[in-house]
Every structure is written in structure tokens, then in C-alpha cells.
Design an enzyme around this catalytic site. Sequence first.
Site, PDB file in Angstrom:
ATOM      1  N   GLY A 105      -9.142  -5.232  -0.673  1.00 16.87           N
ATOM      2  CA  GLY A 105      -8.896  -5.114   0.777  1.00 16.87           C
ATOM      3  C   GLY A 105      -9.771  -4.025   1.396  1.00 16.87           C
ATOM      4  N   TYR A 106      -9.517  -3.790   2.664  1.00 20.53           N
ATOM      5  CA  TYR A 106     -10.362  -2.876   3.456  1.00 20.53           C
ATOM      6  C   TYR A 106     -10.351  -1.452   2.885  1.00 20.53           C
ATOM      7  CZ  TYR A 106     -11.579  -0.048   7.616  1.00 20.53           C
ATOM      8  OH  TYR A 106     -12.125   0.869   8.481  1.00 20.53           O
ATOM      9  N   LYS A 166       0.133  -6.309   6.361  1.00 15.59           N
ATOM     10  CA  LYS A 166       0.046  -5.192   7.319  1.00 15.59           C
ATOM     11  C   LYS A 166      -0.034  -5.598   8.782  1.00 15.59           C
ATOM     12  CE  LYS A 166      -4.930  -4.964   7.459  1.00 15.59           C
ATOM     13  NZ  LYS A 166      -6.108  -4.179   7.690  1.00 15.59           N
ATOM     14  N   PHE A 223      -2.211  -0.098  -2.742  1.00 15.61           N
ATOM     15  CA  PHE A 223      -2.549  -0.557  -1.388  1.00 15.61           C
ATOM     16  C   PHE A 223      -1.953  -1.924  -1.087  1.00 15.61           C
ATOM     17  CE2 PHE A 223      -6.297   2.030  -2.615  1.00 15.61           C
ATOM     18  CZ  PHE A 223      -6.385   2.883  -1.535  1.00 15.61           C
ATOM     19  N   TYR A 231       7.114  -4.305   9.628  1.00 17.25           N
ATOM     20  CA  TYR A 231       6.039  -3.733   8.823  1.00 17.25           C
ATOM     21  C   TYR A 231       6.257  -2.222   8.646  1.00 17.25           C
ATOM     22  CZ  TYR A 231       1.724  -1.347   7.779  1.00 17.25           C
ATOM     23  OH  TYR A 231       0.816  -0.475   7.223  1.00 17.25           O
ATOM     24  N   SER A 238       1.941   5.305   6.233  1.00 19.18           N
ATOM     25  CA  SER A 238       1.343   5.192   7.558  1.00 19.18           C
ATOM     26  C   SER A 238       2.018   6.146   8.537  1.00 19.18           C
ATOM     27  CB  SER A 238       1.552   3.750   8.030  1.00 19.18           C
ATOM     28  OG  SER A 238       1.269   3.621   9.398  1.00 19.18           O
ATOM     29  N   LYS A 246       7.153   0.383   5.181  1.00 19.92           N
ATOM     30  CA  LYS A 246       6.506   1.640   4.754  1.00 19.92           C
ATOM     31  C   LYS A 246       7.564   2.746   4.615  1.00 19.92           C
ATOM     32  CE  LYS A 246       2.574   0.061   4.352  1.00 19.92           C
ATOM     33  NZ  LYS A 246       1.908   0.020   3.078  1.00 19.92           N
ATOM     34  N   ASP A 257      -0.514 -11.177  -8.419  1.00 19.45           N
ATOM     35  CA  ASP A 257       0.407 -10.848  -7.332  1.00 19.45           C
ATOM     36  C   ASP A 257       1.402  -9.792  -7.828  1.00 19.45           C
ATOM     37  OD1 ASP A 257       2.690 -11.101  -5.450  1.00 19.45           O
ATOM     38  OD2 ASP A 257       1.507 -12.775  -4.674  1.00 19.45           O
ATOM     39  N   TYR A 317      -1.518   7.473   6.524  1.00 22.56           N
ATOM     40  CA  TYR A 317      -2.797   7.305   7.207  1.00 22.56           C
ATOM     41  C   TYR A 317      -2.565   7.234   8.702  1.00 22.56           C
ATOM     42  CZ  TYR A 317      -3.709   4.831   2.721  1.00 22.56           C
ATOM     43  OH  TYR A 317      -3.784   4.434   1.422  1.00 22.56           O
ATOM     44  N   PHE A 318      -3.529   7.768   9.446  1.00 24.36           N
ATOM     45  CA  PHE A 318      -3.518   7.571  10.890  1.00 24.36           C
ATOM     46  C   PHE A 318      -4.316   6.284  11.167  1.00 24.36           C
ATOM     47  CE2 PHE A 318      -0.863  10.837  12.782  1.00 24.36           C
ATOM     48  CZ  PHE A 318      -0.353  11.336  11.591  1.00 24.36           C
ATOM     49  N   ASN A 319      -5.352   6.263  11.970  1.00 24.07           N
ATOM     50  CA  ASN A 319      -5.982   4.964  12.283  1.00 24.07           C
ATOM     51  C   ASN A 319      -7.344   4.814  11.593  1.00 24.07           C
ATOM     52  OD1 ASN A 319      -3.911   5.478  14.387  1.00 24.07           O
ATOM     53  ND2 ASN A 319      -4.629   3.544  15.216  1.00 24.07           N
TER      54      ASN A 319
END
Length: 338
Positions: free
Chosen positions: A10-11, A84, A80, A149, A124, A153, A58, A177-179
Site C-alpha cells: 500500500g501507499y 481506510k 499497516f 473507520y 491516526s 483505529k 489476508d 499519523y496526521f495527513n
Amino acid sequence: MKILVTGGTGYIGSHTVVELQTQGHDVVILDNLSNSDMKVLDRLEAITGVRAVFYNADIRDKKTLDDIFEKEDIDAVIHFAGLKAVGESVQKPLMYYENNIGGTINLLNSMSEHGCKNIIFSSSATVYGTPAFVPITEECPKGTCTNPYGWTKSMIEQILTDTCFADKEWNVVLLRYFNPIGAHESGTIGENPNGIPNNLMPYVTQVAVGRLKELGIFGDDYDTPDGTGVRDYIHVVDLADGHVKALKKLEPGSGLSIYNLGTGQGYSVLDIVRNFEEATGVKIPYVIKERRAGDIAECYADSSKAFRELGWKAKKGIKEMCADSWRWQKNNPNGYAD
Ligand code: NAD
Ligand code: WQD
């Protein structure tokens, strides 16, 4: 260390794999590819020169997790893997609770049974709800989340906290995390949302590349300097580095540690548009729309605890974030699709 990275294609996971490998760690990636692409593995290898071991698996499948922990001698997990999309979570809450919470409980059980009790979790700033104060320190009380969501978290944080309390062999780091925005400087890996992006920066880059007509700005009547929402945008490579630095809090006896990962600097939506235009030379047409349900006026971090305890500090500024987001989007107008 040998690190299992769930959600590693993922990202944020993919950028963290780069930092882990370049800083000398062995990486095993597990991902079910529900929101990512196999091509990431080739791109990662091209950046780092190392092919990560990959399991298309998975986290809800306990048997496969057990097989992986039996086969690989994992020292720690960076977790991770999860769904989301805020809006989707409102429509399909059970899918979110099952995937994110059910999957995490499975993972923790498998880890525990195989004697691996070290985990870093992707949390988050959403757990603060409408923050009691800004800049937000880790002492800021957790708040009421505005969507399922966010609750996943918040609840996973609680599950990990209770697990740590019950068994002192566990070492847990919660990273809030922020953005996250930006991309690796190579422009070969980046954020690749499905469908119309929910988040600001991918929306802006898709307008810039011509896939979307104009940006809708959700409200200009907030109590902020220019009336648009203020957030703490952080470069994904800085965020990734925060994970590598956090590994030191997995030493025996560390217990539970919580860190905000942000820059401490708030930018409004209009600031982002302006900075993007200046960094890239591409104009972003926009219209002002109604406020988006669940949005807050401002949210930015006090990340000084991460500096004091981990020696971590975000280094990359807003222009670099914009330029790197744009390089990724320009080179890959359709993300990982050909
Ligand atoms: P992403 O969707 O790009 O990455 C998540 C990865 O997890 C995907 O590759 C997906 O295929 C995988 N995955 C999902 N469910 C899985 C399952 N059941 N089993 C195995 N793999 C599964 O998202 P991202 O932006 O890289 O976010 C990574 C983590 O950070 C997530 O947990 C997210 O909630 C959290 N986070 C993200 C942000 C953000 O703004 N991007 C902010 C705060 C926290
Ligand atoms: C940023 C600002 C919008 C899109 C979300 C999640 C949070 C976390 C990060 C995972 C806000 C405005 C946005 C658009 C806009 N994710 N905006 N037009 O809402 O701060 O946080 O992502 O944990 O949980 O809620 O980020 O990028 O969606 O919005 O005007 O098309 O941009 O109103 O002020 P947000 P965002």
C-alpha cells in the site's frame, strides 16, 4: 531486524519498505492486494535493489498467518493492513470492523503463539475526534470518532493497550499519523486511490493531470485564517522514517509507546492549492462547496515527543510534498494501471 510489513504494497507501507531496506532491515511483505498492486514489488526492487519476500495473504486468514510465522523468523511486525475509506466505512461498518479489528486480533493471536510480541501500529489523528486543543500532544484525550473507520483505529489502540498491560512481554508502538502526502522522489511509487479520491492531495493531483475537472473545497467559513480547513500534512517518506526510528521502542521492557507523527505546521486547503501551483506551475481550478460532514476546522500535531524519544523529526516541507505528489501522478496518470 526481520520485519513483517502487513499492507506493505500500500501507499505508506511501500514507502516504509524502502526506508527499512535502505537502513539495513530484512523485510517480509504480506498484503491481500485489495487496495494495492503487485507492480509495487518491481518498483520497490528497482529503488532498493532488493526483492522483498512477498505473501499474497489476508490477515483474517489465521492458518496462513501461522504458516508465515512458522517459516519466517520475524522479530517485529509493522501493521499497516486495513481498509481506510472514511465514507465507505459509514456505508459498510461491519466490513470495516471485520477487516480491521477482526484481522488485527487474528494477527495478534498468531504473533503471540509464535513468540513475536513486537508491533508498530498505524493509528491516526482521527482518534482525537474534535481535538480538545491544538497543537495536539499525545496527552490530548481521545475523542468521539465521526465514522466507523476512525473507531476501528481507536478500538485497535485499546486492544493493543490491554494486550500490553496483560502480558509484559509485548512491546507496542502506536503511531498517530496526521495527513500523509507526497511520494518517493523517484516518482515510481505513490498514493493510488480507487475511484474518486476522498483525500485532498490525490484530488488535487488528479485535477492537475486532467482526470478531474476542478477541486471542490469543502467550506470556507471555518474559524481558520482563510476559512478553509487546516491540517498537518506530512511527507510520506518522513512518515516512513518515523517507523524505522520507532523500532527502538520495541526493545524488551519498552511496553506501550504512543507518538504523533506530523510536522507541527498547519496548512489550509487554499494554502495547499497555492503551494501546489507554485511548486509545479500547474493551475488548480476550484469551487467552494458546502462543508463535508464530519470535518473539523483544524488539526495539527505537537510531535516533540517523537523528537525527544526517537530522535525523529519531519524534514520535508510543503513544496517538496507537492512536487513529489505531482511527479508520481504525472509519471503515472492512472496509478499502477497501464
Ligand atoms: P493503503 O490502502 O494504500 O494500504 C493498506 C494496504 O493494506 C493495502 O495494500 C491493502 O491491500 C492492504 N489490506 C487491507 N486489508 C487487508 C487484509 N485484510 N489483509 C491483508 N492486506 C490488507 O493505505 P495507506 O494510506 O498506506 O494506509 C496504511 C495504514 O495507515 C492503514 O491502516 C491506514 O488506516 C493508516 N492510516 C492512513 C492514513 C492516510 O491518510 N493514508 C492516515 C492515518 C492512518
Ligand atoms: C483535508 C482537508 C477537507 C478533499 C482524512 C481521514 C483521517 C486520515 C487522513 C486515515 C479538509 C478538505 C478534502 C476535497 C477539500 N486518514 N478537502 N476537498 O479529512 O483531514 O483526514 O485523511 O486515518 O482519518 O479523515 O483529510 O485529505 O480528506 O481533507 O476541500 O476534495 O481538505 O475538508 O479540510 P482529513 P482529507
